[in-house]
Write an enzyme that holds these catalytic residues in place. Structure first.
Site, PDB file in Angstrom:
ATOM      1  N   ARG A  62       0.786  -1.256   0.000  1.00  0.00           N
ATOM      2  CA  ARG A  62       0.000   0.000   0.000  1.00  0.00           C
ATOM      3  C   ARG A  62       0.806   1.288   0.000  1.00  0.00           C
ATOM      4  O   ARG A  62       0.216   2.364   0.142  1.00  0.00           O
ATOM      5  CB  ARG A  62      -0.981   0.032   1.169  1.00  0.00           C
ATOM      6  CG  ARG A  62      -1.928  -1.145   1.268  1.00  0.00           C
ATOM      7  CD  ARG A  62      -2.718  -1.297   0.007  1.00  0.00           C
ATOM      8  NE  ARG A  62      -3.866  -2.197   0.147  1.00  0.00           N
ATOM      9  CZ  ARG A  62      -4.449  -2.781  -0.882  1.00  0.00           C
ATOM     10  NH1 ARG A  62      -4.014  -2.577  -2.109  1.00  0.00           N
ATOM     11  NH2 ARG A  62      -5.474  -3.573  -0.708  1.00  0.00           N
ATOM     12  N   ASN A  92       0.066  -1.886  -7.630  1.00  0.00           N
ATOM     13  CA  ASN A  92      -1.191  -1.116  -7.770  1.00  0.00           C
ATOM     14  C   ASN A  92      -1.459  -0.174  -6.606  1.00  0.00           C
ATOM     15  O   ASN A  92      -2.506  -0.209  -5.994  1.00  0.00           O
ATOM     16  CB  ASN A  92      -2.377  -2.074  -7.954  1.00  0.00           C
ATOM     17  CG  ASN A  92      -2.594  -2.969  -6.740  1.00  0.00           C
ATOM     18  OD1 ASN A  92      -1.643  -3.326  -6.065  1.00  0.00           O
ATOM     19  ND2 ASN A  92      -3.829  -3.315  -6.460  1.00  0.00           N
ATOM     20  N   LYS A 143       3.624  -7.095 -13.546  1.00  0.00           N
ATOM     21  CA  LYS A 143       2.258  -7.466 -13.177  1.00  0.00           C
ATOM     22  C   LYS A 143       1.263  -6.818 -14.131  1.00  0.00           C
ATOM     23  O   LYS A 143       1.296  -5.606 -14.352  1.00  0.00           O
ATOM     24  CB  LYS A 143       1.967  -7.003 -11.742  1.00  0.00           C
ATOM     25  CG  LYS A 143       0.531  -7.221 -11.269  1.00  0.00           C
ATOM     26  CD  LYS A 143       0.186  -8.712 -11.162  1.00  0.00           C
ATOM     27  CE  LYS A 143      -1.266  -8.931 -10.786  1.00  0.00           C
ATOM     28  NZ  LYS A 143      -1.562  -8.725  -9.399  1.00  0.00           N
ATOM     29  N   HIS A 177      -3.366 -10.978 -13.446  1.00  0.00           N
ATOM     30  CA  HIS A 177      -4.655 -11.058 -12.753  1.00  0.00           C
ATOM     31  C   HIS A 177      -5.684 -11.300 -13.847  1.00  0.00           C
ATOM     32  O   HIS A 177      -5.901 -10.456 -14.708  1.00  0.00           O
ATOM     33  CB  HIS A 177      -4.950  -9.759 -11.999  1.00  0.00           C
ATOM     34  CG  HIS A 177      -6.297  -9.755 -11.329  1.00  0.00           C
ATOM     35  ND1 HIS A 177      -6.460  -9.583  -9.981  1.00  0.00           N
ATOM     36  CD2 HIS A 177      -7.547  -9.910 -11.834  1.00  0.00           C
ATOM     37  CE1 HIS A 177      -7.753  -9.643  -9.677  1.00  0.00           C
ATOM     38  NE2 HIS A 177      -8.443  -9.828 -10.795  1.00  0.00           N
ATOM     39  N   ASP A 301      -1.922 -12.985  -1.432  1.00  0.00           N
ATOM     40  CA  ASP A 301      -2.682 -11.832  -1.927  1.00  0.00           C
ATOM     41  C   ASP A 301      -3.136 -10.948  -0.756  1.00  0.00           C
ATOM     42  O   ASP A 301      -4.293 -10.509  -0.706  1.00  0.00           O
ATOM     43  CB  ASP A 301      -3.870 -12.255  -2.799  1.00  0.00           C
ATOM     44  CG  ASP A 301      -4.395 -11.101  -3.643  1.00  0.00           C
ATOM     45  OD1 ASP A 301      -3.785 -10.008  -3.605  1.00  0.00           O
ATOM     46  OD2 ASP A 301      -5.411 -11.282  -4.330  1.00  0.00           O
ATOM     47  N   GLY A 320     -10.529  -7.121  -1.397  1.00  0.00           N
ATOM     48  CA  GLY A 320      -9.223  -7.548  -0.886  1.00  0.00           C
ATOM     49  C   GLY A 320      -9.292  -7.877   0.594  1.00  0.00           C
ATOM     50  O   GLY A 320     -10.074  -7.273   1.327  1.00  0.00           O
TER      51      GLY A 320
END
Ligand code: DOR
Ligand code: ZN
Ligand code: ZN
Length: 423
Positions: A62, A92, A143, A177, A301, A320
């Protein structure tokens, strides 16, 4: 010779489990012997299993931008708590890790705060293709999201072949993904009137994962990794493609092995994630596949969001779940279900070390002394007070798992014991 540290217990190897003492000096495994080794510190873990440190290829720390959800200090402490000594961070974030400068910035922040090793994926979008080669020395791989999820990263299928050839000279893997964006968009419109938490599973159904996996695998031929496989059919398709592409790998996440969409009635958006929870048949097939060595990696994850965010209605709650603190205790549940310690060792240590090209992943002379000691018979109820993740909740809250990690050792140093991170 008196070593820095000697551990006594049951060593888990690729084929066998054997009782031994492991002598560690200067952060390296120096000697493995039945008897006779002494250390300045001696850990007697006779009833426990000695694994090479767990390596989690899929976490969301994060940083930068979403520090209210997690940061490198809290996130890596959660890793140490769960027996994980190396993590790979996803790109991300709010300012996505899509160029060299941003990767270097993240590295700087991680070095200051992390208690376990942190490595990085570079993010891919159609705007940053020219940046990919420039960052190749600083990332372990790339990714790609072929649909939107948390963050705004998205790459249409049309670009997949170009990306693969662009990064092929680096020999770094591309992780995908897989969910089908057109199907999700259509379903969102169709189901707009529903507000029950399970609608998320119907917006992103099993077929959407299957379509995306098929599409991605039809477009690629080299080092491809499929993230968090959640469906029976998805795993079958991957198995078929593995016959042709020996470099193809896949991950599964604890949540898809433990819960089904039925559990959403109780836990609501605290089980909302992408890909969503599936049927009991899917869950069972993943577990069976895992026992038959069809899954390469157990990847958490770990995707923390705050309680307040998760308490929103199903359309606005983020997707998530945090899964690092519980990684090792979850592994003891897998063993109770009949998964052998050797299979665990392959999925959680050996295979990921190979994927990352690290001198780790085996309890062997000359390897880095990253070690996870697990007591498979020490029932542990998961409670929010005992978590290191900043978001302070777990999908496993209230559930008793059969065992736990008793020591986490990184570079020969104990970084977690008695449920407490000491680093
Ligand atoms: O549920 C998810 N959460 N799936 C993803 O793809 C991203 C992740 C996150 O970053 O929150
Ligand atoms: Zn994902
Ligand atoms: Zn993820």
């Amino acid at each position: 010779m008196v070593y820095d540290l000697v551990i006594e217990g049951k060593v888990v190897d690729l084929e066998n489990i054997f009782e031994a003492r492991v002598g560690i000096e200067d952060g390296i495994i120096k000697e493995i012997k039945k008897q006779g080794l002494g250390g300045e510190r001696n850990i007697n873990a006779k009833n426990s299993l000695i694994f090479p440190g767990f390596i989690d290829l899929h976490v969301h720390m994060r940083v930068p931008g979403w520090e209210h959800k997690e940061d490198f200090s809290t996130g890596t402490k959660a890793a140490a708590h769960g027996g994980v000594t190396t993590v790979v961070d996803m790109p991300n974030t709010i300012v996505p890790a899509t160029n060299l400068e941003r990767i270097l910035e993240k590295k700087k922040l991680a070095v200051k705060k992390a208690v376990v090793d942190v490595l990085f994926y570079g993010g891919v979008s159609k705007e940053n293709i020219s940046e990919l080669k420039k960052m190749s020395d600083e990332v372990i791989g790339y990714k790609v999201y072929v649909c939107e999820s948390t963050g705004d990263m998205y790459l249409p299928y049309e670009y997949v072949e170009e990306i693969e050839s662009e990064v092929s000279s680096s020999n770094k893997p591309v992780s995908f993904h897989c969910e089908d964006k057109p199907m999700i968009e259509e379903r969102k419109k169709k189901l707009a009137g529903r507000n029950d938490p399970e609608v998320h599973c119907d917006i992103r159904p099993a077929e959407s994962e299957v379509i995306a996996i098929e599409k991605v695998l039809s477009l690629t031929k080299s080092r491809v990794n499929i993230c968090h496989v959640s469906t029976k059919r998805g795993l079958e398709i991957i198995g078929e493609h593995k016959q042709k592409n020996k470099l193809l790998t896949c991950e599964v996440a604890p949540i898809h092995l433990f819960f089904t969409r039925k559990d959403i009635a109780e836990k609501k958006n605290f089980l909302k994630m992408n890909p969503p929870l599936r049927s009991e048949q899917d869950r069972k097939s993943l577990l069976e596949g895992l026992m038959k060595d069809k899954i390469d990696f157990l990847a958490s994850d770990h995707a923390p969001h705050t309680v307040e965010e998760k308490e929103n209605d199903v359309w606005s709650a983020p997707s998530g779940v945090p899964e690092l603190d519980t990684y090792g205790s979850f592994v003891t549940w897998l063993m109770k279900m009949g998964v052998s310690p050797q299979t665990i060792m392959k999925m959680c240590s050996y295979n990921p070390a190979k994927f990352l090209n690290l001198n780790k992943g085996l309890i062997e002379k000359g390897k880095v002394a990253d070690i996870t000691i697990v007591d498979p018979k020490c029932p542990t109820k998961i409670t929010s007070e005992n978590l290191y993740t900043k978001c302070k909740w777990s999908p496993f809250e209230g559930i008793e798992l059969p065992g736990k990690v008793v020591y986490t050792i990184r570079n020969g140093e104990v970084i977690m014991e008695n449920e407490t991170v000491v680093s």
